[in-house]
Design a protein around this motif. Structure first.
Motif, PDB file in Angstrom:
ATOM      1  N   GLN A 173      95.337 -41.549-108.827  1.00 17.74           N
ATOM      2  CA  GLN A 173      95.315 -42.943-109.145  1.00 17.74           C
ATOM      3  C   GLN A 173      96.135 -44.204-108.078  1.00 17.74           C
ATOM      4  O   GLN A 173      97.512 -43.878-108.089  1.00 17.74           O
ATOM      5  CB  GLN A 173      95.524 -43.086-110.934  1.00 17.74           C
ATOM      6  N   GLU A 174      96.033 -45.840-108.457  1.00 17.85           N
ATOM      7  CA  GLU A 174      96.840 -46.333-107.720  1.00 17.85           C
ATOM      8  C   GLU A 174      98.014 -46.460-108.089  1.00 17.85           C
ATOM      9  O   GLU A 174      99.099 -46.530-106.841  1.00 17.85           O
ATOM     10  CB  GLU A 174      95.907 -47.206-107.937  1.00 17.85           C
ATOM     11  N   LYS A 175      98.253 -46.460-109.628  1.00 19.09           N
ATOM     12  CA  LYS A 175      99.370 -46.737-109.604  1.00 19.09           C
ATOM     13  C   LYS A 175     100.447 -45.693-110.358  1.00 19.09           C
ATOM     14  O   LYS A 175     101.890 -45.205-109.963  1.00 19.09           O
ATOM     15  CB  LYS A 175      99.429 -46.784-111.615  1.00 19.09           C
ATOM     16  N   GLY A 176      99.707 -44.426-110.027  1.00 19.07           N
ATOM     17  CA  GLY A 176      99.933 -42.828-109.963  1.00 19.07           C
ATOM     18  C   GLY A 176     100.304 -42.553-109.077  1.00 19.07           C
ATOM     19  O   GLY A 176     101.855 -41.384-108.747  1.00 19.07           O
ATOM     20  N   ARG A 177      99.875 -43.004-107.811  1.00 14.66           N
ATOM     21  CA  ARG A 177     100.646 -42.903-106.264  1.00 14.66           C
ATOM     22  C   ARG A 177     101.669 -43.332-106.199  1.00 14.66           C
ATOM     23  O   ARG A 177     102.607 -42.259-105.306  1.00 14.66           O
ATOM     24  CB  ARG A 177     100.039 -43.422-105.538  1.00 14.66           C
ATOM     25  N   ASN A 212     108.335 -45.986-115.154  1.00 14.44           N
ATOM     26  CA  ASN A 212     109.290 -45.747-114.317  1.00 14.44           C
ATOM     27  C   ASN A 212     109.207 -44.779-113.267  1.00 14.44           C
ATOM     28  O   ASN A 212     109.364 -43.950-112.566  1.00 14.44           O
ATOM     29  CB  ASN A 212     110.234 -45.920-114.409  1.00 14.44           C
ATOM     30  N   THR A 272     104.303 -43.534-108.886  1.00 22.00           N
ATOM     31  CA  THR A 272     105.323 -43.157-110.380  1.00 22.00           C
ATOM     32  C   THR A 272     105.434 -42.060-109.901  1.00 22.00           C
ATOM     33  O   THR A 272     104.804 -40.638-109.299  1.00 22.00           O
ATOM     34  CB  THR A 272     104.563 -42.674-111.233  1.00 22.00           C
ATOM     35  N   VAL A 284      99.491 -44.406-117.821  1.00 21.99           N
ATOM     36  CA  VAL A 284     100.309 -44.480-116.590  1.00 21.99           C
ATOM     37  C   VAL A 284      99.240 -45.601-116.136  1.00 21.99           C
ATOM     38  O   VAL A 284     100.022 -47.029-115.362  1.00 21.99           O
ATOM     39  CB  VAL A 284     100.092 -43.426-115.266  1.00 21.99           C
ATOM     40  N   GLN A 285      98.057 -46.175-115.972  1.00 24.02           N
ATOM     41  CA  GLN A 285      96.841 -46.551-115.381  1.00 24.02           C
ATOM     42  C   GLN A 285      97.254 -48.492-116.228  1.00 24.02           C
ATOM     43  O   GLN A 285      97.576 -48.909-115.866  1.00 24.02           O
ATOM     44  CB  GLN A 285      95.613 -46.691-115.582  1.00 24.02           C
ATOM     45  N   ARG A 286      97.761 -48.210-117.676  1.00 26.91           N
ATOM     46  CA  ARG A 286      97.764 -49.416-117.982  1.00 26.91           C
ATOM     47  C   ARG A 286      98.901 -49.901-118.449  1.00 26.91           C
ATOM     48  O   ARG A 286      99.435 -50.721-117.880  1.00 26.91           O
ATOM     49  CB  ARG A 286      97.898 -48.838-119.484  1.00 26.91           C
ATOM     50  N   HIS A 287     100.023 -49.349-118.165  1.00 28.93           N
ATOM     51  CA  HIS A 287     102.086 -49.446-118.518  1.00 28.93           C
ATOM     52  C   HIS A 287     102.612 -49.191-117.126  1.00 28.93           C
ATOM     53  O   HIS A 287     103.734 -49.588-117.060  1.00 28.93           O
ATOM     54  CB  HIS A 287     102.132 -48.650-119.528  1.00 28.93           C
ATOM     55  N   ALA A 288     101.903 -48.990-116.387  1.00 31.55           N
ATOM     56  CA  ALA A 288     102.478 -48.024-114.895  1.00 31.55           C
ATOM     57  C   ALA A 288     104.636 -48.031-115.413  1.00 31.55           C
ATOM     58  O   ALA A 288     105.155 -48.568-114.716  1.00 31.55           O
ATOM     59  CB  ALA A 288     103.094 -49.240-113.788  1.00 31.55           C
TER      60      ALA A 288
END
Length: 76
Positions: A46-50, A23, A52, A17-21
């Motif tokens: 996580q920043e991107k996990g929030r 959908n 997703t 999730v951190q590497r690829h963000a």
């Protein structure tokens, strides 16, 4: 296009999730080493996990899965 990326470890999901963000992230509630709720909580930190979307699935009864998923906002 849809790309499915299988991960063999719940901990690998956080890194992905951190590497690829992605959908959307789909995973089982019952996994070895880390259950689905714990993984969802880690992702939400996580920043991107929030942002997703998370979709949980399980062999547990639908009512139990629904109650389980409502413990964490943004999980269906």
């Amino acid at each position: 296009d849809v790309e499915v990326v299988p991960i063999d470890s719940p901990f690998g999901v956080c890194a992905l999730v951190q590497r690829h963000a992605p959908n959307v992230v789909v995973f089982d509630v019952m996994m070895p080493g880390l259950d689905g709720m714990a993984l969802a909580q880690l992702l939400r930190k996580q920043e991107k996990g929030r942002v997703t979307p998370i979709v949980l699935y399980s062999a547990m009864p639908e009512e139990q899965l629904y109650a389980y998923s409502k413990q964490l906002p943004g999980v269906t």
